[in-house]
Design an enzyme around this catalytic site. Sequence first.
Site, mmCIF file in Angstrom:
data_model
loop_
_atom_site.group_PDB
_atom_site.id
_atom_site.type_symbol
_atom_site.label_atom_id
_atom_site.label_comp_id
_atom_site.label_asym_id
_atom_site.label_seq_id
_atom_site.Cartn_x
_atom_site.Cartn_y
_atom_site.Cartn_z
ATOM 1 N N TYR A 137 34.480 14.235 45.479
ATOM 2 C CA TYR A 137 33.804 13.550 46.583
ATOM 3 C C TYR A 137 34.137 14.771 47.710
ATOM 4 C CZ TYR A 137 32.221 10.026 49.936
ATOM 5 O OH TYR A 137 31.557 9.324 50.721
ATOM 6 N N ARG A 190 19.155 16.545 52.541
ATOM 7 C CA ARG A 190 20.082 16.939 53.628
ATOM 8 C C ARG A 190 21.452 16.481 52.979
ATOM 9 N NH1 ARG A 190 24.167 14.145 54.644
ATOM 10 N NH2 ARG A 190 23.650 12.476 55.988
ATOM 11 N N LYS A 208 29.112 9.928 44.563
ATOM 12 C CA LYS A 208 29.212 8.478 45.173
ATOM 13 C C LYS A 208 29.562 7.424 43.995
ATOM 14 C CE LYS A 208 28.250 9.501 49.565
ATOM 15 N NZ LYS A 208 28.863 8.720 50.895
ATOM 16 N N GLU A 279 20.856 8.127 49.762
ATOM 17 C CA GLU A 279 21.893 9.138 50.195
ATOM 18 C C GLU A 279 21.537 10.434 50.694
ATOM 19 O OE1 GLU A 279 25.326 7.623 50.045
ATOM 20 O OE2 GLU A 279 25.555 9.383 51.387
ATOM 21 N N ASP A 280 21.819 10.827 51.381
ATOM 22 C CA ASP A 280 21.687 12.240 52.143
ATOM 23 C C ASP A 280 19.999 12.716 51.791
ATOM 24 O OD1 ASP A 280 24.262 12.114 52.740
ATOM 25 O OD2 ASP A 280 24.698 13.922 51.226
ATOM 26 N N ASP A 302 23.144 4.546 52.908
ATOM 27 C CA ASP A 302 24.604 4.680 53.343
ATOM 28 C C ASP A 302 24.842 5.623 54.503
ATOM 29 O OD1 ASP A 302 27.341 4.860 52.876
ATOM 30 O OD2 ASP A 302 26.927 6.612 51.776
ATOM 31 N N ASP A 303 24.113 6.647 54.476
ATOM 32 C CA ASP A 303 24.249 7.619 55.924
ATOM 33 C C ASP A 303 23.715 6.813 57.160
ATOM 34 O OD1 ASP A 303 24.967 10.034 54.543
ATOM 35 O OD2 ASP A 303 22.897 9.546 53.604
ATOM 36 N N ASN A 450 30.521 16.483 57.516
ATOM 37 C CA ASN A 450 31.029 16.926 56.139
ATOM 38 C C ASN A 450 30.348 18.126 55.686
ATOM 39 O OD1 ASN A 450 32.942 14.725 55.719
ATOM 40 N ND2 ASN A 450 31.263 13.365 55.356
ATOM 41 N N ASN A 495 34.967 7.880 56.996
ATOM 42 C CA ASN A 495 34.167 8.131 55.976
ATOM 43 C C ASN A 495 33.351 6.884 55.531
ATOM 44 O OD1 ASN A 495 32.908 8.893 53.140
ATOM 45 N ND2 ASN A 495 33.503 10.934 53.763
HETATM 46 N N1 LIG Z 1 31.861 10.682 57.884
HETATM 47 C C1 LIG Z 1 30.758 10.165 57.211
HETATM 48 O O1 LIG Z 1 30.982 8.904 56.727
HETATM 49 C C2 LIG Z 1 29.399 10.638 57.250
HETATM 50 C C3 LIG Z 1 29.250 11.944 57.828
HETATM 51 N N2 LIG Z 1 27.855 12.222 57.745
HETATM 52 C C4 LIG Z 1 27.702 13.767 58.275
HETATM 53 O O2 LIG Z 1 27.100 13.901 59.399
HETATM 54 C C5 LIG Z 1 26.307 15.034 59.585
HETATM 55 C C6 LIG Z 1 24.964 14.680 59.993
HETATM 56 O O3 LIG Z 1 24.302 13.873 59.041
HETATM 57 P P1 LIG Z 1 22.909 13.188 59.451
HETATM 58 O O4 LIG Z 1 22.903 12.696 60.884
HETATM 59 O O5 LIG Z 1 22.249 12.716 58.390
HETATM 60 O O6 LIG Z 1 22.105 14.822 59.743
HETATM 61 P P2 LIG Z 1 20.650 14.914 60.509
HETATM 62 O O7 LIG Z 1 20.138 16.385 60.226
HETATM 63 O O8 LIG Z 1 20.048 13.833 60.216
HETATM 64 O O9 LIG Z 1 21.030 15.143 62.118
HETATM 65 C C7 LIG Z 1 21.833 16.066 62.769
HETATM 66 C C8 LIG Z 1 21.697 15.738 64.318
HETATM 67 O O10 LIG Z 1 22.685 16.866 64.702
HETATM 68 C C9 LIG Z 1 22.161 17.526 65.953
HETATM 69 N N3 LIG Z 1 22.505 18.857 66.115
HETATM 70 C C10 LIG Z 1 22.312 19.997 65.552
HETATM 71 N N4 LIG Z 1 22.926 21.037 66.049
HETATM 72 C C11 LIG Z 1 23.529 20.485 67.162
HETATM 73 C C12 LIG Z 1 24.426 21.017 68.012
HETATM 74 N N5 LIG Z 1 24.669 22.280 68.104
HETATM 75 N N6 LIG Z 1 24.847 20.299 69.124
HETATM 76 C C13 LIG Z 1 24.588 18.781 69.179
HETATM 77 N N7 LIG Z 1 23.814 18.322 68.122
HETATM 78 C C14 LIG Z 1 23.390 19.167 67.138
HETATM 79 C C15 LIG Z 1 20.405 17.598 65.399
HETATM 80 O O11 LIG Z 1 19.788 17.649 66.541
HETATM 81 C C16 LIG Z 1 20.423 16.278 64.699
HETATM 82 O O12 LIG Z 1 20.154 15.218 65.730
HETATM 83 C C17 LIG Z 1 26.394 15.740 58.156
HETATM 84 O O13 LIG Z 1 27.367 16.544 58.158
HETATM 85 C C18 LIG Z 1 26.930 14.703 57.301
HETATM 86 O O14 LIG Z 1 27.881 15.208 56.346
HETATM 87 C C19 LIG Z 1 26.701 11.735 57.652
HETATM 88 C C20 LIG Z 1 26.863 10.418 57.008
HETATM 89 C C21 LIG Z 1 28.351 10.029 57.030
HETATM 90 C C1 LIG Z 2 29.980 10.957 53.522
HETATM 91 C C2 LIG Z 2 28.465 11.168 53.587
HETATM 92 O O1 LIG Z 2 27.728 10.286 53.201
HETATM 93 C C3 LIG Z 2 27.800 12.211 54.260
HETATM 94 O O2 LIG Z 2 28.386 13.245 54.770
HETATM 95 O O3 LIG Z 2 26.716 12.495 53.940
HETATM 96 MG MG LIG Z 3 25.709 10.896 52.735
#
Ligand SMILES: NC(=O)C1=CN([C@@H]2O[C@H](COP(=O)(O)OP(=O)(O)OC[C@H]3O[C@@H](n4cnc5c(N)ncnc54)[C@H](O)[C@@H]3O)[C@@H](O)[C@H]2O)C=CC1
Ligand SMILES: CC(=O)C(=O)O
Ligand SMILES: [Mg+2]
Length: 608
Positions: A137, A190, A208, A279-280, A302-303, A450, A495
Amino acid sequence: MMWRNIAGFSKAAAAAARTHGSRRYLSSAIPGPCIVHKRGADILHDPWFNKDTGFPLTERDRLGLRGLLPPRVISFEQQYARFIESFRSLERNTQGQPDNVVSLAKWRILNRLHDRNETLYYRVLIDNIKDFAPIIYTPTVGLVCQNYSGLYRRPRGMYFSAKDKGEMMSMIYNWPAHQVDMIVITDGSRILGLGDLGVQGIGIPIGKLDMYVAAAGINPQRVLPIMLDVGTNNQKLLQNPLYLGLRQPRLEGEEYLEIVDEFMEAAFTRWPKAVVQFEDFQAKWAFETLDRYRKKFCMFNDDVQGTAGVALAGLLGTVRAQGRPLSDFVNQKIVVVGAGSAGLGVTKTAVQAVARMAGISFAEATKNFYLIDKDGLVTTERSKLDPAVVPFAKNPAEIREGASIVEVVKTVRPHVLLGLSGVGGIFTEEVLKAMRESDSCKPAIFAMSNPTLNAECTAADAFKHAGENIVFGSGSPFENVQLENGSVGHVNQANNMYLFPGIGLGTLLSGARIVTDGMLLAAAECLASYMTDEEVQKGILYPSINNIRHITAEVGAAVLRAAVTDDIVEGHGDVGPRDLSHMSKEETVDYITRNMWFPIYSPLVHEK
Ligand SMILES: NC(=O)C1=CN([C@@H]2O[C@H](COP(=O)(O)OP(=O)(O)OC[C@H]3O[C@@H](n4cnc5c(N)ncnc54)[C@H](O)[C@@H]3O)[C@@H](O)[C@H]2O)C=CC1
Ligand SMILES: CC(=O)C(=O)O
Ligand SMILES: [Mg+2]
């Protein structure tokens, strides 16, 4: 640690066999003396049935295996110990090598076992989840996706591409398993914070679903990773001669949706009781598909939704960590950095929680939330405001449009700074130091992006710059931090892995037709109340990953009970809706736990 697991082996195996373990073969049994219809080398090459050197002599005789294996029969415990020893030896031999090299080597050895012997693979995964989750993961799965074309040896899951339009209904029947319970699907657009990885994103559904097996005890014969290859806009991949996906730009608009529609119709025609996890997907398609399918199919994103629940549980935990009553959540000032699928999902859910608690409108409840994207603070002054962010746009009279993270933190003095931006290191020293002026006695920093390199800051930097009194969470694992004051800075893994397995399992075992908001809220509340006050005061907001099966059973039960309340359950197997509605909370947890698959070798021939 490892050896303790081995010592505890037979007791756990016997318990599992008594409940659920051996049912996996019997459910697909054919009449006659043998439970498996394959013979000889076909069995050895089927990771589901293969026991390697563990086949007892009777099975070797009756399944045509005599002579195809070394003569000595090795017990499951010995096979397990042997694998762990090879793994430890690999760790020793790769000491001092670059992290990426070591991580990929570890992934390879696990993947080879996965391909060879699923029972042993899932057993080592379950027993050593803390060590192995970072490999199958996040973070290593990200590296695997980035290098997938080179790492590829054999297919896993199914691939539907834009070229398969019109064919999916027949293709879906190419999948060999009669029953599928859980599907995780991506279009690779993504992948974690790594961007568009096209077909290489298949590693995410695989990872996953491994977590589904490990945490939720979903039968691995009934999981299906799906890659929807609609092209990629990643130029490097398009130019890579080894790239395994379609070499065309991503489909857009109706053309794209037609492909996803066709897949969903095909999947639910063959497996009407399956649960599908999106997912993603890039944000626009994450929201669009969720909106399009959530009332029609049993699915969730999930996201957007899983992450929202985990974050809400963390936010409520930070209120408790401050020694304040939960009702104080309505007064917390929260800065969310990242307004994509995850950031918006989290913000919306947290605002809804405030509105519910305070008995105010959604609009009023947005007052203490500040949303920042790549162009800085989102305000109403922004031209071409994305409709999804409009409800959270601030009045520029309060803070200027496009204000930087540090400006916002200095002005607002938030209780919580939460990153879902995908941008590594944007919680700089200056930003973290500004959090020292927070209005909270225990400011919270969540660097949820991540994989590890994309985290907004490291755990060590957070404790060093923001202060030793903070609460810290990250999407990928970090080691706890030894603080100068002699205590330990606890790292929480914020997470969605703490929720999606329970959401999927509770939905499956209730036979819910759809996944409702009530079910998702129940999952989040269950996680939020899981930790004791004592743990939370120490900054421990989520359970140890070693307890992932237990928390998943609790979350699954909460989800199931919410589905009953929402009157949408159709039951599962012999257990009908009335049975489900009559179960007490404890009986529901017991029902969920009994239905978790556990890896043990089951007999492949009937006793004479
Ligand atoms: N910990 C967890 O369970 C999860 C973590 N994530 C992580 O969250 C991150 C984002 O995922 P999504 O929202 O799906 O991506 P996304 O691409 O939909 O959104 C990214 C956002 O960040 C903003 N952004 C980009 N550069 C920036 C900067 N320099 N300053 C401020 N904002 C900025 C963008 O404008 C956009 O609004 C990924 O790294 C993903 O791995 C996502 C889902 C679950
Ligand atoms: C954890 C997860 O779903 C993500 O980083 O997109
Ligand atoms: Mg995800």
